[in-house]
Design an enzyme around this catalytic site. Sequence first.
Site, PDB file in Angstrom:
ATOM      1  N   ASP A   1       7.590   6.218  -9.947  1.00 23.49           N
ATOM      2  CA  ASP A   1       8.142   4.904  -9.628  1.00 23.49           C
ATOM      3  C   ASP A   1       7.655   4.451  -8.257  1.00 23.49           C
ATOM      4  OD1 ASP A   1       9.539   4.794 -11.954  1.00 23.49           O
ATOM      5  OD2 ASP A   1      11.411   5.580 -11.102  1.00 23.49           O
TER       6      ASP A   1
ATOM      7  N   ASP B   1      11.781   7.669  -3.833  1.00 17.61           N
ATOM      8  CA  ASP B   1      11.805   8.910  -4.604  1.00 17.61           C
ATOM      9  C   ASP B   1      10.471   9.185  -5.265  1.00 17.61           C
ATOM     10  OD1 ASP B   1      14.273   9.736  -3.977  1.00 17.61           O
ATOM     11  OD2 ASP B   1      15.208   9.287  -5.924  1.00 17.61           O
TER      12      ASP B   1
END
Length: 638
Positions: free
Chosen positions: A502, A506
């Site tokens: 993504d 993270d």
Amino acid sequence: MAEKNYDASSISILEGLEAVRKRPGMYIGSVSTKGLNHLIYEIVDNAVDEHLAGHCNRIDVTLNRDGTVTIIDNGRGIPVGIHPKAGIPAVEVVFTVLHAGGKFGDGGYKISGGLHGVGASVVNALSEWLEVVIKVDGKVYKQRYERGHVMYPLKEIGTCRKNDTGTTVTFLPDSEIFEKIRFKADLIKSRLHETAYLNPGLTINYENKREGEEEKLVYHEEKGISAYVEALNEGKDKVHDVVYFKRMSDGIEVEAAFQFVDEFQENILGFCNNIYTQEGGTHLTGFKSKFTSVINQYARELGIIKEKDSNFTGTDVRNGMTAVIAVKHPEPRFEGQTKTKLDNQDAGRVTAEVTGEELVLYFDKNLDDLKKVIACAEKSAKIRKAEEKAKTNLLTKQKFSIDSNGKLANCESRNPEECEVFIVEGDSAGGSAKTARNRRTQAILPIRGKILNVEKATMDKVLGNAEIKTMITAFGCGFAEGYGNDFDITKLKYNKIIIMTDADVDGAHIATLLLTFFYRFMPELIHQGHVYIATPPLYKAIPKKGKEEYLYDDKALAKYRQKHEGSSFTLQRYKGLGEMDAQQLWETTLNPETRILKQVEIEDAMMASEVTSLLMGSDVPPRRAFIYEHAKDAELDI
Ligand code: TTJ
């Protein structure tokens, strides 16, 4: 240093610049950011040569607001006299004739004219424009070039104090040649810092004047490579103080600094004439093999290795070692895939000789340090012996456990040339990717959560990690570090390994950890260009009329807004891969025809590994500082 009377006569002339523009990759490696940054190093190296010749102690490197870069030194200034063979000023030869590096018969060691010294003319050929200003003999001279062509004859533009000498070069990289012409400040800074460590007498003033990135730094490292080792070991548990030695033998200078830390890895950097020898070479082999034999001999004398026991291996004795080995050779030869492996046999012989003598001198006087270093080797030997058994079991079992746990969705083709494996963050994105992919050539390996941080983990933990086991087996070529070195790139099952995470913090973190893993255990994958990062879009613009468009970053969005001013459209923002359906995922990220892939270069992985060390290290304060400073970058950049 023997002084000669410098005139322009000693520059060697070869050929013209058109070839450089036709095949830039041949001269600077690539036209990516790596090649672009190389232009700066190339010019800086010329100034460093002037330092090595003993005539320059200051270099200024400035990233200007307009995208140009200026490099200034306080050397003698490139000669402005007429070159007898060429009939033009020597400086013009330097910038317009291929391979007319600083062959001034100065003696000493040169960076330019060596491996990286493709010459200032290559930089000139690949610049939209370049200007050089020279201060010499109380006069100031200037010349301008555009795409390598001389704009006017060298001209006198003013006067200066007689003792004020030096060279100033400003250039704008050519956007017709390079994919992007924005220099990467972080990479340039770390390279300049490295140059300062390797040249303790030199001060490098770095300034970034670009909007929003303003920064001024001074790199001056009086303690040289000792300070380099200290910096590499910052925040780690040191076993002893840095050991340093430098000695000349047979016209070859050997300089080394090392320090052990309480970790299960080694980090040895080699340089020859200031050039980083990525692929190692004779100097490192000489250092390592002598280090191993000296430690084994001491261990025996101290009764730590008994007669019947086997010796420590090289890996054992380097367990926890951080070292910088810098040699200077009058005629270095480089070989290997990237021509960064020192090949001179005498460099190996002399490094071993100097290392042997200096180690004994030091350890005879510092028995405590010796015992601590041997203790590091003992720790490694113990684990090695346990793992030698465990590893065979583990790897043979593993072969069968992957398919059965059903995680890797392999492709049908067994021709590695056409095969790709996507490492996908999250099960839901993994699921969509499995549906969307081209089953014949694209394999999907979903990974969950955060994979193990290999910077911190010991070998047994690394091998015990499920995701890592899965990857080692899936790629098919083993792994490189540790105790077998059974990595074999010819067995690689996929030509492209594509990290797909993504576009958030993270995701960047997972990508960073994956790069760290590859860098530490499968560096060949990166060296040979097999590792990529997928760039999924951030937005989809859906206009009332006309075609939908995927937008990959905020810049693209701004452009789109500009282009479609007045017309109405809805904007769909993707927060993560999981939000796209299979069709969208195929169009934007999987389809080789339309996707955007970023090839990972070794510098990216090195940076990732450094960032990881910093983020994962046990010291809290530096970690805080880093996260704070880079909080903005984190979302976009890894
Ligand atoms: C060579 O011998 C005569 C006196 O000058 C020596 C020389 O070449 N000096 C020199 C070159 N100093 N600095 C350069 C240089 C600096 C930059 C920034 C860029 C280039 C291509 C050369």
